[in-house]
Design a protein around this motif. Sequence first.
Motif, short mmCIF file in Angstrom:
data_model
loop_
_atom_site.label_atom_id
_atom_site.label_comp_id
_atom_site.label_asym_id
_atom_site.label_seq_id
_atom_site.Cartn_x
_atom_site.Cartn_y
_atom_site.Cartn_z
N LEU A 158 0.85 -0.98 0.17
CA LEU A 158 0.49 -0.40 -0.18
C LEU A 158 0.78 1.03 -0.50
N ARG A 159 0.13 2.03 -0.52
CA ARG A 159 0.97 3.31 -0.50
C ARG A 159 0.08 4.39 0.21
N PRO A 160 1.05 4.36 1.80
CA PRO A 160 0.46 5.00 2.99
C PRO A 160 -0.01 6.91 3.34
N GLY A 161 -0.66 6.61 2.74
CA GLY A 161 -0.91 8.53 2.39
C GLY A 161 -1.81 8.64 1.16
N GLY A 162 -2.01 7.61 0.23
CA GLY A 162 -1.86 8.12 -1.23
C GLY A 162 -3.30 8.15 -1.33
N HIS A 163 -4.24 8.52 -0.28
CA HIS A 163 -6.21 8.38 -0.36
C HIS A 163 -5.25 10.04 -0.51
N LEU A 164 -5.04 10.97 -0.04
CA LEU A 164 -5.05 12.81 -0.46
C LEU A 164 -4.15 12.66 -1.49
N ASP A 165 -3.48 11.81 -2.45
CA ASP A 165 -2.70 12.51 -3.67
C ASP A 165 -4.12 11.79 -5.00
N ARG A 166 -3.41 12.97 -6.46
CA ARG A 166 -3.94 12.66 -7.42
C ARG A 166 -4.72 11.68 -7.51
N PRO A 167 -5.53 10.81 -7.69
CA PRO A 167 -6.78 9.28 -8.82
C PRO A 167 -5.58 9.13 -9.80
N ARG A 168 -4.63 7.97 -10.64
CA ARG A 168 -4.19 7.70 -11.18
C ARG A 168 -5.07 6.26 -11.51
N ARG A 169 -4.26 5.88 -13.51
CA ARG A 169 -5.28 4.51 -13.52
C ARG A 169 -4.40 3.88 -13.63
N THR A 201 10.44 1.04 -8.79
CA THR A 201 10.87 1.98 -7.85
C THR A 201 10.11 2.77 -8.01
N GLU A 202 8.84 2.87 -7.63
CA GLU A 202 8.13 3.93 -7.17
C GLU A 202 8.25 3.86 -5.66
N ARG A 203 8.31 5.40 -5.58
CA ARG A 203 8.54 5.66 -3.77
C ARG A 203 7.08 5.88 -2.87
N GLY A 204 7.34 5.84 -1.56
CA GLY A 204 6.82 6.11 -0.95
C GLY A 204 5.25 4.77 -0.35
N TRP A 205 6.00 3.94 -0.70
CA TRP A 205 5.12 2.54 -0.84
C TRP A 205 5.87 1.71 0.03
N ALA A 206 4.38 0.43 0.84
CA ALA A 206 4.99 0.11 2.16
C ALA A 206 4.55 -1.84 1.89
N THR A 207 5.22 -2.09 2.73
CA THR A 207 4.63 -3.86 2.81
C THR A 207 5.27 -4.60 3.84
N THR A 208 5.26 -5.55 3.71
CA THR A 208 5.80 -6.71 4.87
C THR A 208 5.10 -8.06 4.86
N ASP A 209 6.44 -8.53 5.87
CA ASP A 209 6.09 -10.57 5.84
C ASP A 209 5.23 -10.67 6.65
N TYR A 210 3.85 -11.14 6.16
CA TYR A 210 2.66 -11.38 7.00
C TYR A 210 2.58 -12.79 7.70
#
Length: 261
Positions: A126-137, A144-153
């Motif tokens: 997920l991209r935390p805070g991405g809900h505040l950004d301009r929507p993308r297609r 290479t996209e910055r600001g994304w997060a994940t983990t071992d679940y």
Amino acid sequence: VRATGQQVGATLRDGGWTAAGSPRLGPAAGPHEALADPAYRAAVISLAFNALPYLAPLRETVRHILGPGSFSYPVKVLRAVPPEPGTQRTRGRYVHYDYTVSGVQDMLTTWIPLTDVPIPLGGLALRPGGHLDRPRRPHPLAGTERGWATTDYRAGDVIIFHCLTPHAALPNVTHQLRLSADFRWQQPGFPAPAEMILGPAARPPELFSRLLGREPWWEPVPAGLTLRPRAELAARPPRPSRFFAAHPAWRLWRLPAGPVH
């Protein structure tokens, strides 16, 4: 949750699924296509799988966020994702928003791994805070996209995220299935997508009510719920959120063509 994952996995294996998925389905098939597989359908209608969104810790947590009376849709999504073939991307691998699922503003998704899901197995990013950004297609998530997060679940972990939060699955580069579940929630008092309440039958009563009605943990959807076609709701720009000020570009929202989740 771990016991449910073991039962789901056993049901799929007994039905012919292997680490490469179902021999009856294409390698990039999504949950909708998987409903054609008898073993997948058996797993989806099992009591163990359907009980998960009614677990008190989960339901109480969601209601703490959305408010009393918030409910999960009867349609529940099981994802059994095999290793990704080199020439195709599996569903969910595209960056997308779950607003397309319902067209309901402030809908929440709870994503739950049914087994341990280390990063190579293709967990959720997920991209935390991405809900505040301009929507993308919709587009494939690039490394290479910055600001994304994940983990071992671990089995039983849960991510709760807003319908305007950009997210995508990572590629499954292992030799086993990734099993996870999506349950989605909304407040009462707003129109709900008919397909998520009634299921394929498209007529009352709500999906699985006859199957689950005698279970002590089951709750019906709120009485008097207004139902609208999902495509009608999701084609409209989201109304203002009660939680945050969305980016002005959401007023120009258009429903993407084709399924990506």
